[in-house]
Design a protein around this motif. Structure first.
Motif, PDB file in Angstrom:
ATOM      1  N   SER A  43     -29.218 -27.228 -13.000  1.00 42.98           N
ATOM      2  CA  SER A  43     -30.591 -26.921 -13.420  1.00 42.98           C
ATOM      3  C   SER A  43     -31.555 -27.959 -12.880  1.00 42.98           C
ATOM      4  O   SER A  43     -32.673 -27.629 -12.482  1.00 42.98           O
ATOM      5  CB  SER A  43     -30.686 -26.885 -14.941  1.00 42.98           C
ATOM      6  N   ASP A 158     -32.033 -19.373 -13.133  1.00 45.01           N
ATOM      7  CA  ASP A 158     -31.239 -20.344 -13.898  1.00 45.01           C
ATOM      8  C   ASP A 158     -30.436 -19.613 -14.965  1.00 45.01           C
ATOM      9  O   ASP A 158     -30.961 -19.252 -16.011  1.00 45.01           O
ATOM     10  CB  ASP A 158     -32.137 -21.399 -14.544  1.00 45.01           C
ATOM     11  N   GLU A 159     -29.172 -19.407 -14.699  1.00 39.89           N
ATOM     12  CA  GLU A 159     -28.255 -18.717 -15.614  1.00 39.89           C
ATOM     13  C   GLU A 159     -28.901 -17.499 -16.262  1.00 39.89           C
ATOM     14  O   GLU A 159     -28.962 -17.399 -17.488  1.00 39.89           O
ATOM     15  CB  GLU A 159     -27.787 -19.686 -16.708  1.00 39.89           C
TER      16      GLU A 159
HETATM   17 MG   LIG Z   1     -28.623 -25.785 -16.854  1.00 37.26          MG
END
Ligand SMILES: [Mg+2]
Ligand SMILES: Nc1ncnc2c1ncn2[C@@H]1O[C@H](COP(=O)(O)OP(=O)(O)OP(=O)(O)O)[C@@H](O)[C@H]1O
Lengths: 370, 292
Positions: A43, A158-159
C-alpha cells in the motif's frame, strides 16, 4: 523508459525504512500486481505512485514525467480503495463525476462520461442512489466507475476485492480481467491473495519486508521463483521444500532424499549445471502438482521419475485429492486426480515431474540458476 | 437509529408499565412545578402574589408584567426593560456560537485528517483548556481585552466566549471526525479537491449531528453565562446580568410578577434551541459509539 517508472524508490517513516530501493518499470496497458504478506509495503508503494505519500528518495515517473512533486490530483491517476471510499452524502452519479467537476469539466461532458461508464459497468439504474443503499458488489462497481470516468493514465487498486464474499470476489475478479482486456488500461493492483495475483496480472512483483523479491510474469514467478520466499508464497498448497544432497551418477546430477522409511532415493535433475554442487546440501523445491500418480503425470515432461513411498494422510478436496507423505523428514504434499485411489498407510507408486523441480542454496535461500 | 430507539432490552408486564409511567409522570410534574409557578405568577397583578397563594391561578389575567419586563422595568438606573440587553445577548451569542463551532470543526478536521508533528500536544492543550475554571482567566482576559481595545463591548464578549468555547467544540468535532474514514479524504484529494473543498463538500455534509451538539452546548453556555458578562460586559451587558440587576434592585417595591416574566424571557432562547435541535442532540452525542 516505460509508461510508469519506479526508480530506486525508498520510503522511510522517521528513521525506519519500510521500502528499500524499489525498481519497477511498467509498460503501457500492463497489469502489474504487487503481492506480498501484510505489512510488506504494498500500500505504501501504491500510495507513493498515487501521490498520497511522499517519496523519501528515488523517482517515480508517469509517461516520462517525474511526478515526485506533482500533487495527487495532477498525476492523472485514479485509485480504487479497499473500503471503496464512496462519498456517503453524494449519489452514485455525483460520486462518479466529483473528480471531473473538481477538474472543471463542464456539466454536459460529465453527464456523457457518466452515462458511458455506468452503462459499461451495468450500474446505470443505480446512479441516483446513495452508496448506503447499495450492496457490496455494487459499491465495488461504483468505485471502479469513479476511477474509469476520469480516463486516467494509470489505475491504482488497493485490495479492491478483499471486502467481498468469496463467490463475489471470483466474479469481480473475472470482471476486472475482462475490463482490462477490453480497455487495455495500465493498472497497478495490490493484493495479498496470490491467486488474484496469478490470474489477473501480466506481471507480478512479489514483495516481502519492503524488498521486491521478484518481478516477472506469472509463469516465471511460478516456475522459476527467485528464492524460497517467492516459492512458498505463490501457489496453494505451497511448494514443498526439502533438504537434499547432490550426487552425480552417470554424469547426471541427482537429488538424494530419504523416503518415509529413511531409505535413500535418487531423483535425477533436469538442470545439468547442478553437477557443480556435487556432494553439497541443497533445498529441493517441488510443487504439489509435480507429484502425482503415474497416470496423472504430465505427458510432455521428459523427466518423470517413479518414487515409491508410504502415504500418511489423504485429503479429498473435490476436484483434487491432496496426499501427504514424508520425504527427508518433511511433510510433503502431492496433488492427485480426484479419482486416484490412494489410502492412508498404503505404499504408493508416485510419479515426480523433476522437470519442474527447483533447487535452492540453503545459505542464501536463492534459487540455483540453471 | 429508529430501530434502536424502539428496542427495549426487557419486556414488561402491564402492571409494571403502569407503575413506571406513574413514577415518570410524578417526576415530570415535580420538574415542571417551578415553570408552572413562574408562568402563572408572571400573568398576575402584583397584589395577588403579595396577598395570596403563589400556587393559585390568577383571578385577573394580565400581560402587563411581560410588557414591563420587556420594555419599561428599571434595570439598574435606567428604565429600559430587558429589551436592549436581550439584543446584546443575541448579538453576542450568534456570532460566538457560529465562530466557535466553525473553528472547532476546522480544528477537528485538521487534527484528524491533516496531522502534523506535535498535533496530539496541541489537542491535549485544547482539552486542558476545557478544565480551566472561569475565575482563573478573568484577570489575564481583562488585560488582553484592554490591550485589544475590546473591553466592555460586544465584540470583546464574543472573543472571550469563542476562546473559551474552542476547547469544547474542538473536542466534539475531533472525536466525530476521528471515526470518519481517511480513505475518503484521500479519494477526494485524488479527485482534485483541496483543503477547504474537502471540508465543505465531503466532511460538513455529514457533520449535522455533531454540529447540533456543538451549537446547543455553546448556545446554552454562552447565553447563560453571567461571570464573563458581568466582568467584561461594560455598557453592553448581556441578558443574564440585566436580569440580575432587575431582580436585585434595592429601590422601590419588588415586582415579583415582572421578575418572573423577565426570568422566563431570559430562558426562552435556550428552550427554543433545545426544542428545535434537541432530537439531534442525543444522536450526535452517541455518534461513533454505535456503528450503524
Ligand atoms: Mg495495504
Ligand atoms: N504512518 C506510518 N508510520 C510508520 N510506519 C508506517 C506508517 N504507515 C505504514 N507503516 C509501516 O510500513 C510498512 C508497510 O505498510 P503498508 O501499509 O504498505 O503494508 P501493506 O503491504 O499494504 O500491508 P496490508 O496487506 O496489511 O495492507 C508496515 O510495516 C507499516 O507498519
Amino acid at each position: 523508459m516505460g509508461f510508469l517508472d519506479i526508480r530506486n524508490v525508498t520510503k522511510s517513516y522517521g528513521n525506519v525504512e519500510v521500502l528499500h530501493h524499489v525498481d519497477i518499470t511498467v509498460e503501457e496497458s500492463e497489469f502489474l500486481v504487487l503481492v506480498g504478506p501484510s505489512g510488506c509495503g504494498k500500500s505504501t508503494l501504491l500510495n507513493m505512485i498515487a501521490g498520497l505519500e511522499a517519496i523519501s528518495s528515488g523517482e517515480i515517473a508517469i509517461k516520462g514525467r517525474v511526478v515526485n512533486n506533482v500533487h495527487a490530483s495532477k498525476r492523472n491517476i485514479a485509485m480504487v480503495f479497499q473500503s471503496y471510499a464512496l462519498y456517503p452524502n453524494m449519489t452514485v452519479g455525483q460520486n462518479m463525476t466529483f473528480g471531473l467537476e473538481m477538474h472543471g469539466v463542464p456539466k454536459p461532458e460529465r453527464e456523457r462520461a457518466l452515462a458511458d461508464v455506468a452503462k459499461l459497468l451495468q450500474i446505470d439504474h443505480l446512479v441516483d442512489r446513495k452508496p448506503g443503499q447499495l450492496s457490496g458488489g455494487q459499491r465495488q462497481r461504483v468505485a471502479m466507475g469513479r476511477a474509469l470516468v476520469r480516463n486516467p493514465d494509470v489505475f491504482l487498486f488497493d485490495e479492491p476485492l478483499s471486502n467481498l464474499d468469496a463467490k463475489l470476489r471470483v466474479d469481480m475478479r473475472t470482471e476486472i480481467k475482462k475490463l482490462h482486456q477490453k480497455l487495455r488500461t495500465t493498472i497497478v493492483y495490490v493484493t495479498h491473495d496470490q491467486i488474484e495475483a496469478m490470474t489477473l496480472s501480466t506481471r507480478i512483483a512479489v514483495m516481502n519486508k519492503g524488498y521486491v523479491q521478484q518481478l516477472g510474469t506469472p509463469k516465471e514467478i511460478y516456475d522459476t521463483p527467485a528464492n524460497i520466499f517467492v516459492a512458498t508464497f505463490m501457489g496453494s498448497p505451497a511448494m514443498n521444500i526439502l533438504p537434499a544432497r547432490v550426487v552425480v551418477e552417470g554424469g547426471r546430477p541427482h537429488a538424494r532424499i530419504a523416503d518415509a522409511e529413511g531409505v535413500a532415493r535418487l531423483l535425477p535433475f533436469s538442470q545439468a549445471n547442478l553437477a557443480g554442487w556435487e556432494g553439497r546440501e541443497i533445498l529441493l523445491g517441488i510443487r504439489p502438482e509435480a507429484i502425482t500418480d503415474p497416470e496423472g503425470a504430465d505427458r510432455k515432461s521428459a523427466n518423470i521419475v517413479p518414487l515409491t513411498n508410504r502415504v500418511s494422510v489423504t485429503e479429498p478436496a473435490g476436484s483434487d485429492t491432496y496426499v501427504t507423505m514424508t520425504l527427508s523428514g518433511k511433510d510433503v504434499i502431492a496433488r492427485m486426480r480426484a479419482d486416484a485411489s490412494v489410502e492412508p498407510g498404503q505404499v504408493f507408486d508416485f510419479a515426480v515431474n523433476m522437470e519442474k523441480a527447483v533447487a535452492f542454496d540453503p545459505q542464501t535461500e536463492e534459487r540455483i540458476k540453471a | 437509529m429508529a430501530a434502536v430507539a424502539q428496542d427495549t432490552a426487557v419486556s414488561t408486564g402491564r402492571v409494571t408499565r403502569v407503575f413506571i409511567y406513574l413514577v415518570l409522570l410524578l417526576f415530570a410534574l415535580f420538574y415542571l412545578l417551578p415553570l408552572y409557578v413562574m408562568g402563572i405568577n408572571s400573568v398576575k397583578p402584583l397584589s395577588e402574589i403579595t396577598g395570596g397563594n403563589m400556587m393559585a391561578l390568577p383571578q385577573v389575567w394580565t400581560l402587563a408584567p411581560w410588557a414591563s419586563a420587556w420594555s419599561t422595568a428599571q434595570i439598574g438606573v435606567e428604565p429600559t426593560g430587558l429589551k436592549p440587553y436581550f439584543l446584546n445577548s443575541i448579538l453576542m451569542v450568534v456570532p460566538a456560537v457560529a465562530i466557535s463551532s466553525i473553528v472547532g470543526a476546522l480544528n477537528g478536521y485538521i487534527l484528524t485528517k491533516w496531522r502534523f508533528r506535535g498535533d496530539t500536544w496541541v489537542f491535549g492543550l485544547m482539552l486542558f483548556s476545557c478544565f480551566i475554571p472561569f475565575q482563573i482567566v478573568l484577570i489575564p482576559m481583562a488585560v488582553v481585552l484592554g490591550k485589544l481595545g475590546l473591553a466592555g463591548s460586544v465584540p470583546g464578549l464574543i472573543l472571550v466566549h469563542v476562546v473559551y468555547g474552542i476547547g469544547f467544540t474542538t473536542l466534539y468535532f475531533r472525536n466525530y471526525y476521528a471515526a470518519f474514514p481517511t480513505e475518503l479524504i484521500r479519494a477526494a484529494q485524488i479527485d482534485g479537491a483541496g483543503f477547504f473543498r474537502i471540508f465543505w463538500r465531503i466532511l460538513l455534509p455529514v457533520s449535522g449531528p455533531i454540529a447540533v451538539v456543538s451549537v446547543i452546548w455553546q448556545f446554552t453556555n454562552i447565553w447563560n453565562d453571567f461571570l464573563f458578562g458581568a466582568s467584561f460586559g461594560g455598557t453592553s451587558q448581556p441578558m443574564t446580568v440585566a436580569l440580575n440587576n432587575l431582580v436585585q434592585s434595592s429601590t422601590g417595591v419588588k415586582e415579583y410578577n415582572v421578575h418572573f416574566a423577565g426570568a422566563i424571557l431570559a430562558a426562552l432562547p435556550t428552550l427554543f434551541v433545545y426544542i428545535v435541535a434537541g432530537r439531534y442532540f442525543v444522536r450526535g452525542l452517541m455518534a461513533g459509539s454505535v456503528k450503524g
